[in-house]
Scaffold this active site. Structure first.
Site, PDB file in Angstrom:
ATOM      1  N   GLU A  62      10.253  -8.702  -3.484  1.00 51.37           N
ATOM      2  CA  GLU A  62      10.878  -7.437  -3.067  1.00 51.37           C
ATOM      3  C   GLU A  62      10.354  -7.163  -1.678  1.00 51.37           C
ATOM      4  O   GLU A  62       9.153  -6.940  -1.509  1.00 51.37           O
ATOM      5  CB  GLU A  62      10.481  -6.287  -4.001  1.00 51.37           C
ATOM      6  CG  GLU A  62      10.910  -6.444  -5.441  1.00 51.37           C
ATOM      7  CD  GLU A  62      12.412  -6.441  -5.636  1.00 51.37           C
ATOM      8  OE1 GLU A  62      13.154  -6.130  -4.681  1.00 51.37           O
ATOM      9  OE2 GLU A  62      12.843  -6.764  -6.746  1.00 51.37           O
ATOM     10  N   CYS A  63      11.217  -7.205  -0.689  1.00 56.67           N
ATOM     11  CA  CYS A  63      10.714  -7.166   0.689  1.00 56.67           C
ATOM     12  C   CYS A  63      11.226  -5.960   1.468  1.00 56.67           C
ATOM     13  O   CYS A  63      11.471  -4.914   0.896  1.00 56.67           O
ATOM     14  CB  CYS A  63      11.056  -8.474   1.371  1.00 56.67           C
ATOM     15  SG  CYS A  63      10.306  -9.886   0.550  1.00 56.67           S
ATOM     16  N   LYS A  78      -3.259  -8.384  -7.308  1.00 61.12           N
ATOM     17  CA  LYS A  78      -3.982  -8.112  -6.066  1.00 61.12           C
ATOM     18  C   LYS A  78      -3.351  -6.929  -5.356  1.00 61.12           C
ATOM     19  O   LYS A  78      -2.221  -7.021  -4.874  1.00 61.12           O
ATOM     20  CB  LYS A  78      -3.978  -9.307  -5.112  1.00 61.12           C
ATOM     21  CG  LYS A  78      -4.995  -9.047  -3.979  1.00 61.12           C
ATOM     22  CD  LYS A  78      -4.781  -9.860  -2.733  1.00 61.12           C
ATOM     23  CE  LYS A  78      -3.848  -9.233  -1.739  1.00 61.12           C
ATOM     24  NZ  LYS A  78      -4.329  -7.971  -1.141  1.00 61.12           N
ATOM     25  N   LYS A 135       1.844   0.168  16.057  1.00 61.87           N
ATOM     26  CA  LYS A 135       3.118  -0.541  15.928  1.00 61.87           C
ATOM     27  C   LYS A 135       4.286   0.460  15.963  1.00 61.87           C
ATOM     28  O   LYS A 135       5.276   0.264  16.676  1.00 61.87           O
ATOM     29  CB  LYS A 135       3.099  -1.316  14.600  1.00 61.87           C
ATOM     30  CG  LYS A 135       4.272  -2.217  14.388  1.00 61.87           C
ATOM     31  CD  LYS A 135       4.086  -3.042  13.102  1.00 61.87           C
ATOM     32  CE  LYS A 135       5.444  -3.428  12.549  1.00 61.87           C
ATOM     33  NZ  LYS A 135       5.396  -3.903  11.178  1.00 61.87           N
ATOM     34  N   CYS A 170      10.233   1.119   1.669  1.00 61.85           N
ATOM     35  CA  CYS A 170      11.115  -0.040   1.865  1.00 61.85           C
ATOM     36  C   CYS A 170      12.582   0.363   1.910  1.00 61.85           C
ATOM     37  O   CYS A 170      13.380  -0.273   2.575  1.00 61.85           O
ATOM     38  CB  CYS A 170      10.870  -1.068   0.770  1.00 61.85           C
ATOM     39  SG  CYS A 170      10.968  -0.358  -0.868  1.00 61.85           S
ATOM     40  N   GLU A 178      12.453  -3.426  10.990  1.00 63.65           N
ATOM     41  CA  GLU A 178      11.888  -2.430  10.081  1.00 63.65           C
ATOM     42  C   GLU A 178      10.680  -1.785  10.750  1.00 63.65           C
ATOM     43  O   GLU A 178       9.708  -2.471  11.075  1.00 63.65           O
ATOM     44  CB  GLU A 178      11.461  -3.101   8.767  1.00 63.65           C
ATOM     45  CG  GLU A 178      10.932  -2.099   7.763  1.00 63.65           C
ATOM     46  CD  GLU A 178      10.468  -2.739   6.457  1.00 63.65           C
ATOM     47  OE1 GLU A 178       9.739  -3.733   6.505  1.00 63.65           O
ATOM     48  OE2 GLU A 178      10.858  -2.224   5.395  1.00 63.65           O
ATOM     49  N   TRP A 197       0.804  -1.219   0.000  1.00 66.21           N
ATOM     50  CA  TRP A 197       0.000   0.000   0.000  1.00 66.21           C
ATOM     51  C   TRP A 197       0.840   1.275   0.000  1.00 66.21           C
ATOM     52  O   TRP A 197       0.309   2.364  -0.045  1.00 66.21           O
ATOM     53  CB  TRP A 197      -0.908   0.019   1.237  1.00 66.21           C
ATOM     54  CG  TRP A 197      -0.209  -0.446   2.497  1.00 66.21           C
ATOM     55  CD1 TRP A 197      -0.327  -1.686   3.075  1.00 66.21           C
ATOM     56  CD2 TRP A 197       0.725   0.286   3.313  1.00 66.21           C
ATOM     57  NE1 TRP A 197       0.484  -1.772   4.190  1.00 66.21           N
ATOM     58  CE2 TRP A 197       1.135  -0.576   4.364  1.00 66.21           C
ATOM     59  CE3 TRP A 197       1.261   1.578   3.263  1.00 66.21           C
ATOM     60  CZ2 TRP A 197       2.051  -0.182   5.345  1.00 66.21           C
ATOM     61  CZ3 TRP A 197       2.167   1.965   4.233  1.00 66.21           C
ATOM     62  CH2 TRP A 197       2.559   1.087   5.253  1.00 66.21           C
ATOM     63  N   SER A 249       6.143  -7.293   2.876  1.00 68.63           N
ATOM     64  CA  SER A 249       7.008  -7.606   4.012  1.00 68.63           C
ATOM     65  C   SER A 249       7.765  -8.915   3.783  1.00 68.63           C
ATOM     66  O   SER A 249       7.299  -9.795   3.050  1.00 68.63           O
ATOM     67  CB  SER A 249       6.159  -7.725   5.277  1.00 68.63           C
ATOM     68  OG  SER A 249       5.207  -8.757   5.100  1.00 68.63           O
ATOM     69  N   TYR A 305       4.069 -21.310  -0.629  1.00 66.90           N
ATOM     70  CA  TYR A 305       2.929 -21.560  -1.525  1.00 66.90           C
ATOM     71  C   TYR A 305       3.424 -22.230  -2.805  1.00 66.90           C
ATOM     72  O   TYR A 305       2.833 -23.171  -3.311  1.00 66.90           O
ATOM     73  CB  TYR A 305       2.225 -20.262  -1.929  1.00 66.90           C
ATOM     74  CG  TYR A 305       1.614 -19.451  -0.817  1.00 66.90           C
ATOM     75  CD1 TYR A 305       1.197 -20.036   0.379  1.00 66.90           C
ATOM     76  CD2 TYR A 305       1.421 -18.068  -0.969  1.00 66.90           C
ATOM     77  CE1 TYR A 305       0.621 -19.260   1.383  1.00 66.90           C
ATOM     78  CE2 TYR A 305       0.846 -17.301   0.015  1.00 66.90           C
ATOM     79  CZ  TYR A 305       0.454 -17.886   1.193  1.00 66.90           C
ATOM     80  OH  TYR A 305      -0.109 -17.120   2.176  1.00 66.90           O
TER      81      TYR A 305
END
Ligand code: NAP
Ligand code: MG
Length: 500
Positions: free
Chosen positions: A268-269, A192, A353, A303, A402, A168, A246, A256
């Site tokens: 890409e995290c 998605k 958080k 990120c 992070e 997002w 994340s 998966y």
């Protein structure tokens, strides 16, 4: 719609916005098969914007079927690259004429400053689609250096159906980084968006169709990660999953894939990017500016956020004073106000958080040099002050995890070796900056830092021509942007021929 960055014009434009809230499957808007919807909220007010189709496995399956049909039909996958280019350039042109509208959608749903959305994110989104479109008819396949009795062609073919799952923080742009090269290479896509930010992706799908993209080539299934996202990851007829988000969820995509059809996975995290200021820094004011942008741009929900400022002890206090002074001018406020530099956190749990990390910084013994509180509560939104901690130690939680919020940790060092060790003392490796006057030091330290992008005497993610992605737990198997992004959306095929 061109958007004048002036409060009244912005309010008028918001009042006229229409939201596309259904899934886009097989070239048209459809309800979720279950009939369910979910609320998308404006995080700057806490109020609902619209209800969006809540897609689940059944909708993902329908979208994958539409994507497969389109892929097999070949009117995109086997189209001449020059013709795909034409369609994608028309798509980019349409996006460009709708930059204002798309910028407002991202601003409203993500709480991002409108000025950033309209002057950075959306122009970059347009440029990304355009660049990949322009590239596609300039790529050559190869002939291998085999003997005269054989001819071996090494061809790149589209992978097939690509499932994209995105975050997002830069809704339209993160989608473009995936769909630009995936579509240019001839794939069909099922995207998605993050649950918090579906609206710009849905509008983009509609604009792509209007530009002439054949039906079923680009589908959008809004919904939740554990349902719609997982269904993409596990679908037996999805050939590749391209994920940004994340590290925690990225790992799930590998699982998966392993438990389904061994689909290709690129991730890409997250990041915990260092900004290293060596003992011979150029202009400290310039560094302060870069350090503040790196830490607080996009509310630190970035990120490649430079969340660890690693500074030589001899210049630390001077730099800290300058950057704290500068950071005070980064106004936190209404994302629709063109003067706002820092908008709201994406949602209440994320605000909590971030505040939790600020508490951890205090209790671990770091010194709060700026900010640290929730503000503007009356707005109903999730705002937090830009925050700077001094005296941070590499072992503290705020230096290791992070935060994805506007929280900068300042760590000091005495030798170059120590600086490199601190910079690399992380599970992440997405981006880094370093500052020095010495060319040799710049090369040496840039090579020693384990990160996908190292910027020297600036803060940058490069541009569309440079690959972007991470070492270590910041990524897996891929890069966004540039010519290298194209390759990952293709399969290599060898055609080996026996000559007489
Ligand atoms: P996230 O929670 O990992 O979500 C990313 C996407 O994955 C969303 O679409 C999410 O859907 C979906 N998802 C969540 N749980 C899932 C599951 N169990 N199975 C399948 N899909 C699932 O990340 P985020 O909070 O949106 O974004 C922040 C993260 O993105 C940060 O770590 C940041 O560093 C990273 N990021 C990386 C880059 C890069 O290029 N390296 C760029 C931007 C952001 P829902 O929204 O419905 O949960
Ligand atoms: Mg999420």
């Amino acid at each position: 719609m061109t958007l004048k960055l002036e409060s009244k014009a912005i309010r008028n434009a918001v009042a006229k916005l229409k939201f596309r809230t259904q899934a886009f499957v097989g070239g048209r808007f459809v309800k979720a098969k279950s009939g369910r919807t979910f609320v998308t909220e404006n995080p700057a007010t806490g109020r609902p914007i619209a209800r969006v189709a809540e897609c689940d496995a059944a909708d993902v399956d329908a979208a994958v079927k539409a994507a497969r049909r389109a892929f097999e039909a070949g009117n995109w996958s086997r189209m001449k690259p020059a013709d795909r280019k034409k369609t994608l350039l028309a798509f980019a042109d349409l996006l460009e004429t709708h930059v204002g509208e798309l910028a407002l959608l991202d601003c409203l749903e993500a709480g991002k400053p409108i000025t950033d959305c309209a002057t950075l994110d959306l122009p970059d989104t347009v440029q990304c689609i355009r660049w990949h479109a322009e590239t596609i008819d300039k790529l050559y396949d190869r002939v291998s250096p085999t003997g005269p009795e054989n001819l071996a062609l090494i061809l790149r073919e589209p992978v097939g159906v690509v499932g994209c799952v995105v975050p997002w923080n830069f809704p339209a742009q993160m989608a473009a980084w995936k769909i630009g090269p995936a579509l240019a290479a001839g794939n069909s896509v099922v995207l998605k968006p993050a649950e918090q930010t579906s609206l710009s992706a849905l509008r983009m799908a509609e604009l792509a169709a209007a530009a002439g993209l054949p039906e079923g080539v680009f589908n959008v299934v809004p919904g939740f990660g554990p349902t719609a996202g997982q269904a993409i990851g596990r679908h037996p007829d999805v050939d590749m999953a391209a994920f940004t988000g994340s590290t925690e969820v990225g790992r799930l995509f590998l699982k998966y894939s392993a438990e389904s059809n061994l689909k290709r996975v690129i991730l890409e995290c997250g990041g915990k990017s260092p900004q290293v200021v060596l003992a011979d820094p150029p202009d400290l004011d310039l560094i302060a500016q870069n350090a503040v942008s790196s830490a607080f741009w996009n509310m630190g929900e970035n990120c490649s956020c430079g969340s660890r400022l690693i500074v030589h002890a001899s210049v630390k206090d001077d730099l800290l004073n300058r950057l704290v002074k500068l950071a005070r001018s980064w106004t936190v406020g209404d994302p629709l106000d063109p003067a706002t530099r820092v908008g709201s956190m994406i949602e209440r749990p994320h605000l909590e958080k971030v505040l939790g990390y600020i508490d951890a910084g205090r209790s671990d013994g770091a010194r709060l040099a700026l900010g640290g509180r929730r503000i503007l509560e009356k707005s109903g939104g999730y705002f937090v002050e830009v925050t700077v901690f001094d005296g941070v130690d590499s072992r503290m939680k705020i230096a290791r995890e992070e935060i994805f919020g506007p929280v900068l940790s300042v760590i000091s060092f005495k030798t170059e070796a120590e600086a490199v060790a601190i910079a690399n003392d992380t599970n992440y490796g997405l981006a880094a900056s370093l500052y020095t006057r010495d060319l040799n030091t710049a090369h040496r330290v840039a090579r020693a830092i384990r990160a996908g992008t190292v910027s020297v005497n600036c803060y940058s993610e490069g541009d569309i021509t440079t690959p972007f992605g991470g070492y270590k737990e910041s990524g897996f198997a891929g890069r966004d942007k540039s010519i290298f992004a194209h390759e990952q959306y293709t399969e290599l095929k060898t055609i080996w021929m026996q000559l007489a």
